[in-house]
Design an enzyme around this catalytic site. Sequence first.
Site, mmCIF file in Angstrom:
data_model
loop_
_atom_site.group_PDB
_atom_site.id
_atom_site.type_symbol
_atom_site.label_atom_id
_atom_site.label_comp_id
_atom_site.label_asym_id
_atom_site.label_seq_id
_atom_site.Cartn_x
_atom_site.Cartn_y
_atom_site.Cartn_z
ATOM 1 N N GLY A 474 1.301 -1.313 0.000
ATOM 2 C CA GLY A 474 0.142 0.287 -0.137
ATOM 3 C C GLY A 474 0.929 1.692 0.076
ATOM 4 N N ILE A 637 13.291 11.250 -3.434
ATOM 5 C CA ILE A 637 12.049 11.197 -3.640
ATOM 6 C C ILE A 637 11.697 11.050 -5.042
ATOM 7 C CG2 ILE A 637 9.664 12.294 -3.090
ATOM 8 C CD1 ILE A 637 11.339 12.117 -0.748
ATOM 9 N N THR A 642 3.453 9.932 -3.116
ATOM 10 C CA THR A 642 2.764 9.039 -2.863
ATOM 11 C C THR A 642 4.315 8.867 -1.214
ATOM 12 O OG1 THR A 642 4.525 7.566 -3.717
ATOM 13 C CG2 THR A 642 2.588 7.001 -4.670
ATOM 14 N N GLU A 713 8.769 5.199 7.650
ATOM 15 C CA GLU A 713 9.318 5.233 9.089
ATOM 16 C C GLU A 713 9.739 5.811 9.637
ATOM 17 O OE1 GLU A 713 8.833 1.058 9.389
ATOM 18 O OE2 GLU A 713 10.397 2.050 7.558
#
Length: 746
Positions: A474, A637, A642, A713
């Site tokens: 996901g 990135i 996302t 995280e």
Amino acid sequence: MEPYKSQIGQPVSRLEGHLKVTGTARYAGDYSVPGLLYGYVINSTITKGKIISFDTSRAKALPGVLEVFTHENRPSLAWFDLQYADMDAPPGSPFRPLQDADILYNGQPIGLVVAETFELARYAATLMDIEYEEEAFDTDLRSQQHLARSPKIGMATMLKPLPPKPKGNFEKAFNASPNQVSAEFFHGTEHHNPLELFATTTVYEGKGKLTIYDKTQGTINSQMYVANIFGLKFKNVRVISPYVGGAFGSALRPQYQLFLSVMAALKLERSVLVTLDRHQMFTFGHRPPTVQRTRFSADNNGIITALNHLAIGETSRFEDYTEVVVNWSHMLYPAANTLMQYKLVELDVYSPLDMRAPGGVTGMHAIESTIDELAHKSKIDPLQLRLTNYTEIDVSLNRPYSSKELRECYLQGAEKFGWDKRNPEPRSMRRGNKLVGYGMATGIWEANQLPAKAEAILTGDGKLKINSAVTDIGTGTLTVMTQIAADELGLPVEDVEFAYGDSKKPFAPIQGGSFTVSTVGSAVKAVGAAMRKKLFSIAKKMKGGVFDGADLKDVSFEGGRVFITNDRSRSVSFQEIIAANDNKPVKLSKFSVPSILKLKKYSRAAHSAVFVEVEVDEELGVINVTRAVTAVAAGKIINPKTARSQILGGMIWGISKALREETIQDDGLGKYMNQNLSEYHIPVHADIHELDVIFVDEKDTVVNELGTKGVGEIGIVGMPPAITNAIFNATGKRINQLPIHFDMLL
């Protein structure tokens, strides 16, 4: 032809998003196959002891019930106890469902009913007559006997190093410092609770061949587990998992429904679906409760002089589950005197399991709350204290960081948030009957890379297909890998297919730890580079001599063509190259392995700065996070859309961890009492307000070929301490037990 626009860095929407929101995407429990049977798990109702008798006769008498499996009649197995049978297994001896009559924890699976329908299997499970012999148990981490003695020290693993060795003389430096802070923290148990329940559909193909649709974060990990446990050939076990409805670490290890589904399918020679219901999601793995004690000190200039961090975590009797809890402070703050300690208490529970930012989100709350209190005692702004102690070196290992733009995170985040408007005096800012508080914290998370393999196929129509066994839990893996592959050959995203989530495809490790883009993405980049080289080699041999005298460095790949960079008229199409290759697709694979010799010279981490505003009702103690800003430095990135979603998800979970989420255990029963989503509280829409994300530009030429660090995280680790620090600024109360309930502020 317009110049090619790089796909990396573009906010591409998730390629599978339409399938998910329309309900077309099929998850592990959504596969209907002919003759499918349904299994329902029977769980222990005691915490420790033995099964004396297990009468299944009433259930087996029901028409449509095929079998009830228990320890008394389970098939013989090739039990495999080696570590590589499960990529995420901690040291010890893994739990084996239905092995014997022993009960090791409350809720342990002790049987499986298999029937023609799910409802019948579930009803039959209520008809068991089970007699137990109970034994004394211990599930209380905070009992004085555990905290007073010296518990065992956990073992180090590849991704979970032991705390750094002591440095200097902590006790002497701490006692001599004019500004000292001592604190104790407690984090309660949490359970992952992804929206998708755990399910496994095992399709029996005959002759020991299985196709398994499993909820997993690693198709090859599940394949290894099944093949080893049941003594099957690897090639005869295929695990498929293209869509995962949330996992957060809960599907890193093969869970017991996989074992039970495969066991029943092999024994009955039928296809079997086993689905766990919501309360059974509380019967395996959890974020462990943890007691922490910190002692930090600083001189009158705000220079941190000494750091002591002790953490005591929970583990099972059969495995030594460890977390990296206490290592982070010395990675951030260059104190000359340190003492870091991490210990385990063995209890009668199932082994804890990695849960988003395992150890990091636990440890950073204690660290950053203590730093905030140190700033308050020293009468220094919390942001200034962190800038005063800023370092480009990881002093815990005496290595430079491969890149570190944390300072810029502090500055950009503070400006966007309006940190300069903060009044440092607790209870000084108000909004009507609400106390207003500003808090901040630092975040850090390791940037790792593991080996992985990818396959590339260029087809006759000039389309590129990339194959990998990796799952997408996901996070947007499908989309990001497609973008990386597209850039390698200068193709639009629609001309690239990334095929994944299948153990028959090239090797990928479990998806977790924020290392998937760096790991699998590096393999995709490597195979893309190999494909460019191969295509140019074929093109150079083609008739016409278009590339005579040219080298690979002289050509570009754009829009399905290869051309001389300085002379676009000299070009050939991918279709022409395939034709010159006897009309055969060009196919190759590449293994990407991190350069250990290069990487060991550096510490590698993503960093963040989190700024939070809270409102606290002065009379009721109700806490509301009204706005928050997270500034992140995480290398390149690949997809800001996302990636932003990942940070926002982490921020929301940080709010949940600080204010809502806990599994409540009755240590008199050794049982979790709120095994449902009505009493296991998570945020709802009304709890979440203004959240903003800043990605600070960070270039890293060391960490991997892509320069990426991962963002799964880093979005959560700084949120809980920023919230608790804001609550202190609002109320003057320092609450060190999470989650914080309103009664703690009354």
